[in-house]
Structures are given as structure tokens and as C-alpha cells.
Motif scaffolding. Structure first.
Motif, mmCIF file in Angstrom:
data_model
loop_
_atom_site.group_PDB
_atom_site.id
_atom_site.type_symbol
_atom_site.label_atom_id
_atom_site.label_comp_id
_atom_site.label_asym_id
_atom_site.label_seq_id
_atom_site.Cartn_x
_atom_site.Cartn_y
_atom_site.Cartn_z
ATOM 1 N N MET A 116 30.617 15.875 39.995
ATOM 2 C CA MET A 116 29.390 15.121 40.143
ATOM 3 C C MET A 116 29.716 13.699 40.597
ATOM 4 S SD MET A 116 26.509 14.339 37.331
ATOM 5 C CE MET A 116 26.288 12.615 37.067
ATOM 6 N N GLN A 117 29.009 13.248 41.621
ATOM 7 C CA GLN A 117 29.198 11.897 42.133
ATOM 8 C C GLN A 117 28.158 10.966 41.540
ATOM 9 O OE1 GLN A 117 28.774 12.376 46.339
ATOM 10 N NE2 GLN A 117 30.955 12.587 46.647
ATOM 11 N N LEU A 118 28.603 9.768 41.179
ATOM 12 C CA LEU A 118 27.648 8.770 40.713
ATOM 13 C C LEU A 118 26.933 8.115 41.883
ATOM 14 C CD1 LEU A 118 29.742 7.088 37.896
ATOM 15 C CD2 LEU A 118 27.930 8.770 37.653
ATOM 16 N N ILE A 119 27.639 7.982 42.995
ATOM 17 C CA ILE A 119 27.066 7.394 44.206
ATOM 18 C C ILE A 119 27.195 8.412 45.326
ATOM 19 C CG2 ILE A 119 27.271 5.563 45.919
ATOM 20 C CD1 ILE A 119 28.431 3.776 43.748
ATOM 21 N N ASP A 120 26.074 8.775 45.924
ATOM 22 C CA ASP A 120 26.080 9.689 47.067
ATOM 23 C C ASP A 120 26.124 8.850 48.337
ATOM 24 O OD1 ASP A 120 25.828 11.722 48.882
ATOM 25 O OD2 ASP A 120 23.713 12.117 48.442
ATOM 26 N N PRO A 121 27.265 8.764 49.023
ATOM 27 C CA PRO A 121 27.357 7.902 50.199
ATOM 28 C C PRO A 121 26.487 8.356 51.367
ATOM 29 C CG PRO A 121 29.376 9.155 49.917
ATOM 30 C CD PRO A 121 28.517 9.440 48.727
ATOM 31 N N ASN A 122 25.963 9.560 51.331
ATOM 32 C CA ASN A 122 25.101 10.044 52.411
ATOM 33 C C ASN A 122 23.631 9.746 52.174
ATOM 34 O OD1 ASN A 122 27.229 11.141 53.930
ATOM 35 N ND2 ASN A 122 27.263 12.911 52.591
ATOM 36 N N HIS A 123 23.308 9.102 51.065
ATOM 37 C CA HIS A 123 21.915 8.758 50.779
ATOM 38 C C HIS A 123 21.439 7.714 51.785
ATOM 39 C CE1 HIS A 123 18.362 7.319 48.671
ATOM 40 N NE2 HIS A 123 18.375 8.486 48.043
ATOM 41 N N PRO A 124 20.207 7.831 52.284
ATOM 42 C CA PRO A 124 19.708 6.890 53.295
ATOM 43 C C PRO A 124 19.678 5.432 52.830
ATOM 44 C CG PRO A 124 18.222 8.764 53.063
ATOM 45 C CD PRO A 124 19.267 8.917 52.017
ATOM 46 N N ALA A 125 19.637 5.178 51.548
ATOM 47 C CA ALA A 125 19.598 3.804 51.056
ATOM 48 C C ALA A 125 20.884 3.048 51.379
ATOM 49 C CB ALA A 125 19.355 3.788 49.553
ATOM 50 N N TYR A 126 21.984 3.751 51.563
ATOM 51 C CA TYR A 126 23.269 3.108 51.809
ATOM 52 C C TYR A 126 23.605 2.992 53.287
ATOM 53 C CZ TYR A 126 23.793 4.219 46.881
ATOM 54 O OH TYR A 126 23.596 4.330 45.529
ATOM 55 N N GLN A 127 22.680 3.259 54.170
ATOM 56 C CA GLN A 127 22.951 3.181 55.601
ATOM 57 C C GLN A 127 23.166 1.744 56.071
ATOM 58 O OE1 GLN A 127 23.473 5.776 57.696
ATOM 59 N NE2 GLN A 127 23.331 7.036 55.867
ATOM 60 N N ARG A 128 22.460 0.799 55.459
ATOM 61 C CA ARG A 128 22.584 -0.604 55.875
ATOM 62 C C ARG A 128 23.817 -1.228 55.233
ATOM 63 N NH1 ARG A 128 17.350 -0.464 53.966
ATOM 64 N NH2 ARG A 128 15.923 0.239 55.553
ATOM 65 N N LEU A 129 24.557 -1.977 56.026
ATOM 66 C CA LEU A 129 25.780 -2.612 55.551
ATOM 67 C C LEU A 129 25.505 -3.635 54.463
ATOM 68 C CD1 LEU A 129 28.835 -3.071 55.806
ATOM 69 C CD2 LEU A 129 28.333 -4.725 57.598
ATOM 70 N N TRP A 130 24.434 -4.407 54.604
ATOM 71 C CA TRP A 130 24.170 -5.465 53.620
ATOM 72 C C TRP A 130 23.877 -4.886 52.243
ATOM 73 C CZ3 TRP A 130 19.720 -6.026 50.842
ATOM 74 C CH2 TRP A 130 18.583 -5.369 51.290
ATOM 75 N N VAL A 131 23.316 -3.699 52.170
ATOM 76 C CA VAL A 131 23.045 -3.058 50.875
ATOM 77 C C VAL A 131 24.358 -2.689 50.192
ATOM 78 C CG1 VAL A 131 22.033 -1.018 49.769
ATOM 79 C CG2 VAL A 131 20.790 -2.201 51.581
ATOM 80 N N ARG A 132 25.278 -2.122 50.959
ATOM 81 C CA ARG A 132 26.565 -1.739 50.391
ATOM 82 C C ARG A 132 27.352 -2.971 49.942
ATOM 83 N NH1 ARG A 132 29.170 1.026 54.880
ATOM 84 N NH2 ARG A 132 27.452 0.384 56.174
ATOM 85 N N ILE A 133 27.315 -4.033 50.737
ATOM 86 C CA ILE A 133 28.006 -5.278 50.361
ATOM 87 C C ILE A 133 27.383 -5.861 49.102
ATOM 88 C CG2 ILE A 133 28.413 -7.663 51.058
ATOM 89 C CD1 ILE A 133 28.715 -6.614 53.938
ATOM 90 N N ALA A 134 26.068 -5.861 49.007
ATOM 91 C CA ALA A 134 25.386 -6.439 47.844
ATOM 92 C C ALA A 134 25.733 -5.689 46.563
ATOM 93 C CB ALA A 134 23.876 -6.437 48.070
ATOM 94 N N ILE A 135 25.797 -4.374 46.626
ATOM 95 C CA ILE A 135 26.119 -3.588 45.431
ATOM 96 C C ILE A 135 27.517 -3.928 44.925
ATOM 97 C CG2 ILE A 135 26.591 -1.241 44.614
ATOM 98 C CD1 ILE A 135 24.270 -0.334 46.458
ATOM 99 N N VAL A 136 28.473 -3.958 45.826
ATOM 100 C CA VAL A 136 29.851 -4.268 45.440
ATOM 101 C C VAL A 136 29.958 -5.708 44.940
ATOM 102 C CG1 VAL A 136 32.206 -4.468 46.305
ATOM 103 C CG2 VAL A 136 30.799 -2.519 46.978
ATOM 104 N N ALA A 137 29.296 -6.640 45.618
ATOM 105 C CA ALA A 137 29.360 -8.051 45.226
ATOM 106 C C ALA A 137 28.742 -8.281 43.851
ATOM 107 C CB ALA A 137 28.657 -8.913 46.273
ATOM 108 N N VAL A 138 27.642 -7.620 43.563
ATOM 109 C CA VAL A 138 26.999 -7.780 42.248
ATOM 110 C C VAL A 138 27.907 -7.246 41.145
ATOM 111 C CG1 VAL A 138 25.101 -6.937 40.811
ATOM 112 C CG2 VAL A 138 24.633 -7.868 43.076
ATOM 113 N N CYS A 139 28.543 -6.115 41.366
ATOM 114 C CA CYS A 139 29.438 -5.554 40.345
ATOM 115 C C CYS A 139 30.619 -6.483 40.076
ATOM 116 C CB CYS A 139 29.939 -4.183 40.780
ATOM 117 S SG CYS A 139 28.674 -2.914 40.778
ATOM 118 N N PHE A 140 31.278 -6.948 41.139
ATOM 119 C CA PHE A 140 32.422 -7.841 40.938
ATOM 120 C C PHE A 140 31.978 -9.213 40.435
ATOM 121 C CE2 PHE A 140 34.904 -5.032 43.938
ATOM 122 C CZ PHE A 140 35.774 -4.575 42.958
ATOM 123 N N GLY A 141 30.813 -9.668 40.867
ATOM 124 C CA GLY A 141 30.283 -10.932 40.356
ATOM 125 C C GLY A 141 30.011 -10.863 38.868
#
Length: 94
Positions: A1-26
Motif C-alpha cells: 500500500m502506498q501512502l502517496i500515489d504519484p499518478n494522482h492528478p493533484a501531483y501533476q503540478r511541480l509547485w504542489v510537489r515542492i510545497a509538500i516536501v518543503a512543508v514536511c522538512f520545514g
């Protein structure tokens, strides 16, 4: 089971993926500054996992494949509609 499905349409935009990673590390940084290493490790792990899933294994589906799948679904629904309109043996539509 995957926690994050990389094929989901919500992750198509680069800024969304950057924001998720930045918030976690922040958030991991905030936890380190406030002196709570346990939660810092958890938030850092979430950041590392999201980076891995959203950048290293991210392979977006081409839009052509999605359009072809929609066209196939439309053809199937058209075929079902025409078969439902065929008259029965007594001459009336089913």
C-alpha cells in the motif's frame, strides 16, 4: 500500500510537489528548534518519503493515454445505449 500515489492528478503540478516536501522538512526544522527530536524525525521521515515518491519515482502519465481512455469509455457507453434501444421480438424497444 502506498501512502502517496504519484499518478494522482493533484501531483501533476511541480509547485504542489515542492510545497509538500518543503512543508514536511520545514516542520521538522521547527520541531528541532523547539527541542523535540522525536517529532522532528517523524516529520523528516515524511519529508524524505514524499521527496522519494514525488520526485524520484514520479513518472506522470501522458495526457494522450488519459484522452484515449476517455474515448474508449465514451465508445462503450454509446454501444450500451444503442443496444438498449434495439427492439425486442414483439417490435417494442426494451
Amino acid at each position: 500500500m502506498q501512502l502517496i500515489d504519484p499518478n494522482h492528478p493533484a501531483y501533476q503540478r511541480l509547485w504542489v510537489r515542492i510545497a509538500i516536501v518543503a512543508v514536511c522538512f520545514g516542520w521538522a526544522g521547527v520541531e528541532l528548534v523547539t527541542g523535540d527530536p522525536f517529532w522532528a524525525v517523524l516529520a523528516g521521515g515524511a519529508g524524505a518519503y514524499s521527496f522519494y515518491m514525488l520526485f524520484l519515482t514520479f513518472k506522470p502519465k501522458p495526457p494522450v493515454a488519459a484522452a484515449a481512455a476517455e474515448a474508449d469509455a465514451a465508445e462503450e457507453s454509446d454501444a450500451e445505449e444503442t443496444s438498449a434501444e434495439k427492439p425486442s421480438k414483439d417490435g417494442q424497444a426494451e
